[in-house]
Scaffold this active site. Structure first.
Site, short mmCIF file in Angstrom:
data_model
loop_
_atom_site.label_atom_id
_atom_site.label_comp_id
_atom_site.label_asym_id
_atom_site.label_seq_id
_atom_site.Cartn_x
_atom_site.Cartn_y
_atom_site.Cartn_z
N HIS A 145 0.85 -1.18 0.00
CA HIS A 145 0.00 0.00 0.00
C HIS A 145 0.89 1.24 0.00
CE1 HIS A 145 -3.21 -2.65 2.21
NE2 HIS A 145 -2.97 -3.05 0.98
C1 LIG Z 1 -0.05 -9.29 -1.61
C2 LIG Z 1 -0.92 -8.08 -1.88
C3 LIG Z 1 -2.16 -7.96 -1.25
C4 LIG Z 1 -2.95 -6.84 -1.50
N1 LIG Z 1 -4.18 -6.79 -0.91
C5 LIG Z 1 -4.95 -5.70 -1.08
C6 LIG Z 1 -6.25 -5.62 -0.47
O1 LIG Z 1 -6.71 -6.57 0.18
N2 LIG Z 1 -6.96 -4.49 -0.63
C7 LIG Z 1 -6.50 -3.44 -1.34
O2 LIG Z 1 -7.19 -2.42 -1.42
N3 LIG Z 1 -5.30 -3.49 -1.98
C8 LIG Z 1 -4.52 -4.60 -1.87
N4 LIG Z 1 -3.32 -4.68 -2.51
C9 LIG Z 1 -2.90 -3.55 -3.36
C10 LIG Z 1 -3.45 -3.69 -4.77
O3 LIG Z 1 -2.97 -4.85 -5.38
C11 LIG Z 1 -3.03 -2.45 -5.58
O4 LIG Z 1 -3.58 -1.30 -4.95
C12 LIG Z 1 -3.54 -2.46 -7.01
O5 LIG Z 1 -3.21 -3.64 -7.69
C13 LIG Z 1 -2.95 -1.25 -7.74
O6 LIG Z 1 -3.39 -1.20 -9.06
P1 LIG Z 1 -2.52 -0.44 -10.15
O7 LIG Z 1 -3.26 -0.53 -11.43
O8 LIG Z 1 -2.15 0.90 -9.64
O9 LIG Z 1 -1.14 -1.26 -10.24
P2 LIG Z 1 -0.87 -2.80 -10.54
O10 LIG Z 1 -2.08 -3.61 -10.35
O11 LIG Z 1 0.33 -3.18 -9.77
O12 LIG Z 1 -0.49 -2.80 -12.09
C14 LIG Z 1 0.66 -2.16 -12.59
C15 LIG Z 1 1.11 -2.87 -13.86
O13 LIG Z 1 2.03 -2.03 -14.54
C16 LIG Z 1 3.09 -2.82 -15.07
N5 LIG Z 1 4.26 -1.97 -15.26
C17 LIG Z 1 5.01 -1.36 -14.31
N6 LIG Z 1 5.98 -0.61 -14.89
C18 LIG Z 1 5.84 -0.74 -16.23
C19 LIG Z 1 6.53 -0.20 -17.34
N7 LIG Z 1 7.56 0.65 -17.17
N8 LIG Z 1 6.13 -0.56 -18.59
C20 LIG Z 1 5.08 -1.41 -18.78
N9 LIG Z 1 4.39 -1.95 -17.74
C21 LIG Z 1 4.76 -1.60 -16.48
C22 LIG Z 1 3.28 -3.90 -14.02
O14 LIG Z 1 3.93 -5.03 -14.56
C23 LIG Z 1 1.83 -4.18 -13.59
O15 LIG Z 1 1.24 -5.20 -14.35
C24 LIG Z 1 -2.51 -5.81 -2.34
C25 LIG Z 1 -1.27 -5.93 -2.99
C26 LIG Z 1 -0.49 -7.06 -2.78
C27 LIG Z 1 0.80 -7.20 -3.50
#
Ligand SMILES: Cc1cc2nc3c(=O)[nH]c(=O)nc-3n(C[C@H](O)[C@H](O)[C@H](O)COP(=O)(O)OP(=O)(O)OC[C@H]3O[C@@H](n4cnc5c(N)ncnc54)[C@H](O)[C@@H]3O)c2cc1C
Ligand code: SF4
Length: 587
Positions: A514
């Site tokens: 987080h």
């Molecule tokens: C173990 C775990 C448990 C969690 N549990 C919870 C929960 O219970 N409740 C909650 O609210 N949140 C939880 N979270 C947090 C939640 O997963 C994230 O808030 C959410 O996935 C964020 O979404 P996002 O789209 O910002 O990023 P992400 O879902 O991380 O997606 C980012 C993507 O961008 C890609 N990327 C990064 N850099 C580049 C680049 N330069 N070029 C191309 N692609 C790139 C990555 O490979 C990834 O696929 C948890 C996280 C983890 C790891």
């Protein structure tokens, strides 16, 4: 040599939760949308089948779903006067890679923030006076309100089929739900999950102490559900392999299980994997597209009319810095906005140990199966005279009894050998863990910038993280931990071990993924990187999605709000920007 590709309407960097939401919404407008994901193609039925998704060694300990630190990582230090060193092993947080991002291996605890969380500075100043906010804190209002986000929280609840019990429907407090939550326009789309022994024991104790426990809001399906995109999810089997694993049962809402099946049928959507974006290219204050490199080392320039950074906070901020967009924050002068107000989460807890006659069966679990209380979150309690602001929720989440990872033992147990084995055997089935999930208030010294020494596999400077908990958060967490201990002692065990917040912050043990801030939102370019629609103040055809927009991190898990902010931004883009491209808020 860089190959120049044909222009697209929209390019999305990263295909996790936010990338999928952006793609789904903008393909509805008929735009030609390309998502670039650095990781591999992954789909639930083929890659995470139930007979391999639960492999602890492969996924938890060999990090198969997590980002590859041998290609890119960050350096870390607690304070600016220390030398930062590269993070060579994943520990405190576990960002994902591959299609679906971290959402593939999230728990699914899906919260809405409190209405007052969005006015963190003005609300606290009004109620307690300006002096109540420690001068080292750089917290600020978000520039958006709960009321503005509510319809978008609702959209995400329905997309995911969140299971829960409403506590406030249109201003009417509901029995059995969270009485402190902001008003909802509709109930949860699914009923709460079935409760098992540990959360029930926690709820009984909390009730005895006068609190109002309620089922945690869960993206693990409490029953079969078909979402508004026509995608079906199956009832959860309580296998206990949500957190850090993919769900092979189609029972956990993720970008891959709720959006991808609908999106892949749209002809105006393309997903390219193995595309590592290195930079956003700009000319004359506009983004012209992005440059990416494939695993073979081939470099491409992808021109686009709109660029969305959906790469998780650390990578979004890094891409801004590597692209020279905005001024990097300097904590000595307070100048610059990029990298400012990095924040995290304050975690503490307690284990309650029982005799043999009470069996917990911890292997019957799910990532968001639990009971919570919210009496000590945000400004739900009077902080007068306490010496801190903010708070967190206290919960018993029965997430897992996984054989390698889960072995609660009393704190005076030997760390290896016969004594340890006997303690694991005695306590595995007779221990309940409860925890406080607390806010993290941004402070002046905490920030992200570029490291002067270390470089990644692409030759770029590593991003540098400087972070420690604020005085406010240490005091706040101590108060919450005392409340945790009171409940733990009321749960009828024979022993309670308390684990307070570990200070100074240690990046090695897992805490939460987080991470927040670094490209924060606000009402002016003088205090933020993005406006209330997560549009860059500097480059109006660049949008930044994710928790990097949070000016500080309230006491809940972030993803419900990450998604609501994305939908809020996309609604305005669809309503206004597409007809009249340019700044959605005048600086
Ligand atoms: C173990 C775990 C448990 C969690 N549990 C919870 C929960 O219970 N409740 C909650 O609210 N949140 C939880 N979270 C947090 C939640 O997963 C994230 O808030 C959410 O996935 C964020 O979404 P996002 O789209 O910002 O990023 P992400 O879902 O991380 O997606 C980012 C993507 O961008 C890609 N990327 C990064 N850099 C580049 C680049 N330069 N070029 C191309 N692609 C790139 C990555 O490979 C990834 O696929 C948890 C996280 C983890 C790891
Ligand atoms: S506990 Fe439920 S949602 Fe989680 S991985 Fe198992 S079946 Fe899927």
């Amino acid at each position: 040599m860089t190959t120049i590709l044909p222009r697209r309407d929209v390019v999305i960097v990263g295909f996790g939760w936010t990338g999928a939401i952006v793609a789904e919404q903008l393909t509805q407008e008929g735009l030609d949308v390309l998502a670039l994901e650095r990781g591999h193609w992954r789909d639930t039925s083929t890659d995470y089948a139930v007979n391999n998704a639960q492999d602890e060694v492969r996924y938890r300990y060999r990090d198969e779903l997590f980002e590859d630190l041998s290609r890119e990582t960050l350096t870390f230090r607690n304070q600016s006067n220390q030398e930062a060193l590269p993070m060579r092993m994943l520990g405190s947080f576990l960002p994902g890679t591959n299609v679906g991002g971290s959402g593939v291996h999230w728990n699914g605890q899906t919260w809405r923030f409190l209405p007052t969380d969005f006015q963190a500075r003005s609300h606290n100043e009004e109620r307690y006076g300006a002096d109540a906010i420690d001068e080292e804190l750089t917290i600020q209002d978000w520039g958006v309100t709960y009321e503005e986000l509510e319809p978008h929280y609702d959209t995400f609840d329905k997309l995911c089929g969140i299971a829960g019990q409403a506590g406030n429907l249109g201003g009417e407090i509901q029995q059995g739900g969270n009485p402190f939550e902001g008003p909802r326009s509709s109930p949860y789309p699914n009923p709460p999950m079935d409760m098992v022994a540990a959360p029930l024991r926690f709820a009984d104790a909390a009730r005895e102490l006068g609190y109002q426990p309620f089922p945690g809001p869960s993206a693990n399906m409490s029953r079969a559900y078909t979402n508004p995109l026509g995608v079906s999810l199956a009832p959860c089997s309580y296998c206990g392999f949500c957190e850090k694993y993919a769900c092979g049962n189609y029972s956990k809402a993720t970008a891959a299980t709720t959006i991808l099946p609908a999106l892949m049928r749209r002809e105006n959507f393309t997903l390219k994997t193995g595309a590592m974006v290195l930079r956003v290219e700009t000319r004359g204050g506009r983004a012209t597209g992005v440059t990416y490199v494939t695993p073979e080392g081939d470099e491409f320039f992808q021109p686009a009319d709109m660029v969305f950074l959906c790469a998780y906070i650390t990578h979004n901020v890094n891409l801004l810095m590597q692209s020279g967009i905005g001024e990097i924050y300097d904590p000595r002068t307070g100048e610059g906005q990029v990298g400012r107000n990095y924040a995290y989460q304050t975690m503490s807890g307690a284990n309650v140990f029982y005799d043999d006659d009470f069996s917990v069966n911890p292997f019957v679990g799910a990532g968001a199966l639990g009971q919570c209380i919210d009496e000590f979150n945000g400004d739900n309690f009077d902080h007068e005279g306490l010496g801190f602001i903010g708070g967190g929720y206290i919960a018993q989440w029965q997430t897992n009894g996984r054989p390698i990872e889960h072995h609660p033992v009393p704190s005076d147990t030997p760390t290896f050998g016969l004594g340890w084995k006997q303690a694991v055997r005695a306590n595995y089935n007779h221990t309940i863990g409860i925890g406080a999930h607390g806010a993290s208030h941004s402070r002046r010294g905490n920030h992200l910038d570029l490291d002067p020494t270390y470089r990644d596999a692409y030759g770029r400077p590593l991003m540098r993280l400087t972070f420690d908990f604020s005085r406010n958060d240490i005091a706040m967490s101590a108060y919450l931990t005392d409340r945790v201990e009171e409940i733990a002692r009321a749960m009828g065990g024979n022993r309670v071990d308390v684990s307070p917040l570990k200070v100074p912050y240690d990046i090695k043990p897992y805490q939460t993924t987080h991470n927040t801030g670094g490209h924060i939102m606000g009402d002016s370019p003088d205090n933020s990187v993005t406006n209330k629609f997560n549009q860059s103040w500097d480059v109006s055809n660049l949008f930044l999605m994710g928790a990097g927009n949070f000016p500080q991190n309230p006491g809940y898990n972030p993803t419900g709000t990450v998604a609501a902010l994305a939908y809020h931004s996309l609604a305005e883009i669809r309503r206004s920007y597409l007809q009249n491209p340019g700044p959605l808020v005048q600086a």
